[in-house]
Write an enzyme that holds these catalytic residues in place. Structure first.
Site, mmCIF file in Angstrom:
data_model
loop_
_atom_site.group_PDB
_atom_site.id
_atom_site.type_symbol
_atom_site.label_atom_id
_atom_site.label_comp_id
_atom_site.label_asym_id
_atom_site.label_seq_id
_atom_site.Cartn_x
_atom_site.Cartn_y
_atom_site.Cartn_z
ATOM 1 N N GLY A 1 2.830 4.872 3.173
ATOM 2 C CA GLY A 1 3.784 3.878 2.690
ATOM 3 C C GLY A 1 4.855 4.502 1.817
ATOM 4 O O GLY A 1 6.041 4.140 1.895
ATOM 5 N N SER B 1 -6.681 12.341 6.478
ATOM 6 C CA SER B 1 -6.899 11.365 5.408
ATOM 7 C C SER B 1 -8.382 11.104 5.154
ATOM 8 O O SER B 1 -8.779 10.862 4.014
ATOM 9 C CB SER B 1 -6.201 10.052 5.758
ATOM 10 O OG SER B 1 -6.692 9.553 6.994
ATOM 11 N N GLU C 1 -12.459 5.367 7.036
ATOM 12 C CA GLU C 1 -12.073 4.372 8.054
ATOM 13 C C GLU C 1 -12.955 4.523 9.301
ATOM 14 O O GLU C 1 -12.457 4.725 10.414
ATOM 15 C CB GLU C 1 -10.590 4.548 8.401
ATOM 16 C CG GLU C 1 -9.663 4.210 7.225
ATOM 17 C CD GLU C 1 -8.193 4.328 7.581
ATOM 18 O OE1 GLU C 1 -7.734 5.472 7.790
ATOM 19 O OE2 GLU C 1 -7.508 3.293 7.661
ATOM 20 N N ASN D 1 -10.563 13.939 12.125
ATOM 21 C CA ASN D 1 -10.900 13.192 10.915
ATOM 22 C C ASN D 1 -12.369 13.391 10.547
ATOM 23 O O ASN D 1 -12.695 13.743 9.414
ATOM 24 C CB ASN D 1 -10.594 11.700 11.098
ATOM 25 C CG ASN D 1 -9.110 11.405 10.983
ATOM 26 O OD1 ASN D 1 -8.283 12.170 11.473
ATOM 27 N ND2 ASN D 1 -8.757 10.305 10.338
ATOM 28 N N GLY E 1 0.847 -1.193 0.000
ATOM 29 C CA GLY E 1 0.000 0.000 0.000
ATOM 30 C C GLY E 1 0.875 1.231 0.000
ATOM 31 O O GLY E 1 1.159 1.806 1.048
ATOM 32 N N THR E 2 1.319 1.624 -1.191
ATOM 33 C CA THR E 2 2.234 2.751 -1.290
ATOM 34 C C THR E 2 1.438 4.022 -1.517
ATOM 35 O O THR E 2 1.511 4.641 -2.571
ATOM 36 C CB THR E 2 3.246 2.505 -2.427
ATOM 37 O OG1 THR E 2 3.829 1.217 -2.244
ATOM 38 C CG2 THR E 2 4.351 3.548 -2.410
ATOM 39 N N GLY E 3 0.650 4.406 -0.502
ATOM 40 C CA GLY E 3 -0.027 5.693 -0.556
ATOM 41 C C GLY E 3 0.890 6.740 0.047
ATOM 42 O O GLY E 3 2.117 6.644 -0.063
ATOM 43 N N ALA E 4 0.304 7.719 0.697
ATOM 44 C CA ALA E 4 1.107 8.790 1.284
ATOM 45 C C ALA E 4 2.001 8.233 2.403
ATOM 46 O O ALA E 4 3.197 8.530 2.460
ATOM 47 C CB ALA E 4 0.198 9.887 1.824
ATOM 48 N N LYS F 1 -3.610 8.052 20.090
ATOM 49 C CA LYS F 1 -3.694 8.580 18.724
ATOM 50 C C LYS F 1 -5.138 8.923 18.369
ATOM 51 O O LYS F 1 -5.411 9.905 17.654
ATOM 52 C CB LYS F 1 -3.114 7.554 17.743
ATOM 53 C CG LYS F 1 -3.031 8.030 16.298
ATOM 54 C CD LYS F 1 -1.879 9.001 16.075
ATOM 55 C CE LYS F 1 -2.076 9.871 14.837
ATOM 56 N NZ LYS F 1 -2.097 9.105 13.589
#
Lengths: 316, 316
Positions: B17, B266, B278, B204, B12-15, B196
């Protein structure tokens, strides 16, 4: 021999003022309308009500004014303007009201009469009117009436003793009924205002926040649960403020809303059209009263805080 | 003689990753990226980080894959995909993980490891990574890094005994630190996740509901008060669930957010771009845990209900 019908002035001929004014004029009352942006259109085309209940109603030659100084003295003054403009309304009301006229504030929320009372002469009777009606303006001088239509009247303050108050309310109720409008006396105006708030607090704000009318809000299980929680907070607050509401009210309101056509409350239209929302009367005043009585309304408060953010953004 | 650097796979190479993968690769780690929609762009142009902290970072020849079967076995697997897709991620993680690899879930919310644990082999170590970072993708293969950047690591489950867990976490912390990323061990992963959440739960959801980043939410007194109430509800829920958070946490988070650049979390981007939000990990799981512990989070629940309505509307 019949007593002459009272003369009625409508201050703020929006959806509410327009609808009730037309109903009363069609019943033979001498109704005079104060208009602003709609004056030219109404003089030219009259007032049109497209009613899902009564069909198409048209008032051809409207007694329309754009200056209160041109209006005759009225025995009843119906205030259909937004509660956000009550302070500016006072001189207009005073300008058209006969010396001991009955002024009826056809607005939602808590404390809407209090602000007016401080700036109106003591000789005027001040009443509150709770409108159970789905209406909105669709064009200049055109009102869409989707459902319901009743008005409940309660005495707020003025020169009448309690027996005279009773008589005045009955007079108002009879007037509306003669015009084909369902009307009842509210023995306790504050309780009646809280009862109306149980409906307005969830739907008005959520229609703005979620850009949705009553039908989608009721169809989705999450927003439906949120509506219900806010109604329950309003009932709890009313009871804490000494105005316990009837048993089963929330269920009945949910059910009657289920049976309404999809309705976008006035706050939705106000926000969409860049007008101020009635946040003070519908949220701030009840939240303050509840807090003073030690009752927390967290979901309602969250909604109010979100609406204040939206309101500040719209202005800024 | 130095031990060879571990091989790292990014799922998962989003922001998230993309950012951590580039930082690790630039520090000499052997990093392999699984990509989907961005594969062609990344093969052609590499990965670009526009960082307000580190300047412009470019990774030219990216070890990029669109099929997990082409990837080499990795010692560390960093999962940067959305928690909403964890179930589909499991076979990909398993496909790239060495037999006793360390899998780090770089996601927000509660319970995100539990779902994965059930579908991953027992031989894999499962860790949680809490990212304190402001990043978003601005184009294919391009990540904007606005502020912060730390990752705190905690052990969730796997074959390690408590002493080995300690060693694994230290290894991960050292790896991130060597790559110039601030990193610390979280002794209690659940507590770290709750901590968190104190940030994620207000910002969010409100960014979606009010279409606003952190700066306007903090500048308006009403939304600021709402943010604070939701933070306090999250702290209360954490304590009720046995994970009392540090004294003064809310004030420190409010203050550090005041000093951040305006940031759209996000969830805002997810909703704006039609991806699932999410909601399960950030709202439903914590609300369920709080309710089981007898702790009410009414404002958070109202926000969640509103978001569920928005989510259903987006899909429907």
């Amino acid at each position: 021999m019949t007593a002459p019908k009272p003369r009625i002035g409508i201050i703020g001929t929006g959806a509410i003022g327009g609808f009730y004014g037309v109903m009363l004029a069609r019943a033979g009352y001498d109704v005079h309308f104060l208009l602003r942006s709609e004056y030219d259109a109404v003089v030219q085309n009259g007032l049109q009500i497209n009613s899902a209940v009564h069909g198409s109603l048209h008032l051809d030659s409207v007694q329309a004014y754009c200056n209160v100084s041109d209006m005759p003295e009225c025995d009843w003054v119906l205030v259909g303007a937004k509660s956000t403009s009550n302070f500016e309304m006072a001189p207009l009301i005073e300008g058209v009201a006969a010396s001991n006229a009955k002024v009826v504030v056809l607005q939602n929320g808590l404390g809407v009469e209090d602000g007016l009372r401080n700036v109106l002469p003591d000789t005027l009777h001040l009443l509150g009117g709770l409108c159970f009606i789905c209406v909105h303006r669709s064009a200049l001088g055109v009102v869409e009436h989707q459902a319901l239509g009743g008005v409940n009247l309660g005495y707020h303050s003025g020169p009448a003793d309690s027996q005279e108050q009773q008589g005045l309310i009955e007079e108002g109720v009879a007037m509306f009924r003669e015009a084909g409008v369902d009307s009842n006396a509210a023995a306790n105006l504050n309780q009646a205002r809280w009862q109306k708030l149980v409906w307005n607090m969830p739907y008005n704000g959520l229609s703005v926040l979620l850009r949705a009318g009553t039908a989608p809000l009721m169809a989705n299980p999450d927003s439906r649960a949120l509506v219900r929680s806010i109604m329950l907070e309003a009932c709890g607050a009313a009871a804490a403020c000494g105005h316990a509401l009837p048993e089963g009210l929330v269920d009945r309101m949910m059910s009657s809303t289920d049976h309404m056509p999809d309705y976008l409350p006035s706050m939705y239209h106000d926000q969409a059209q860049g007008r101020p929302m009635e946040l003070e009367a519908i949220y701030a005043a009840p939240l303050t009263a509840a807090a003073a009585a030690g009752f927390a309304m967290p979901k309602t408060e969250a909604l109010y805080q979100a609406l204040r953010f939206i309101s500040a953004r719209s202005v800024g």
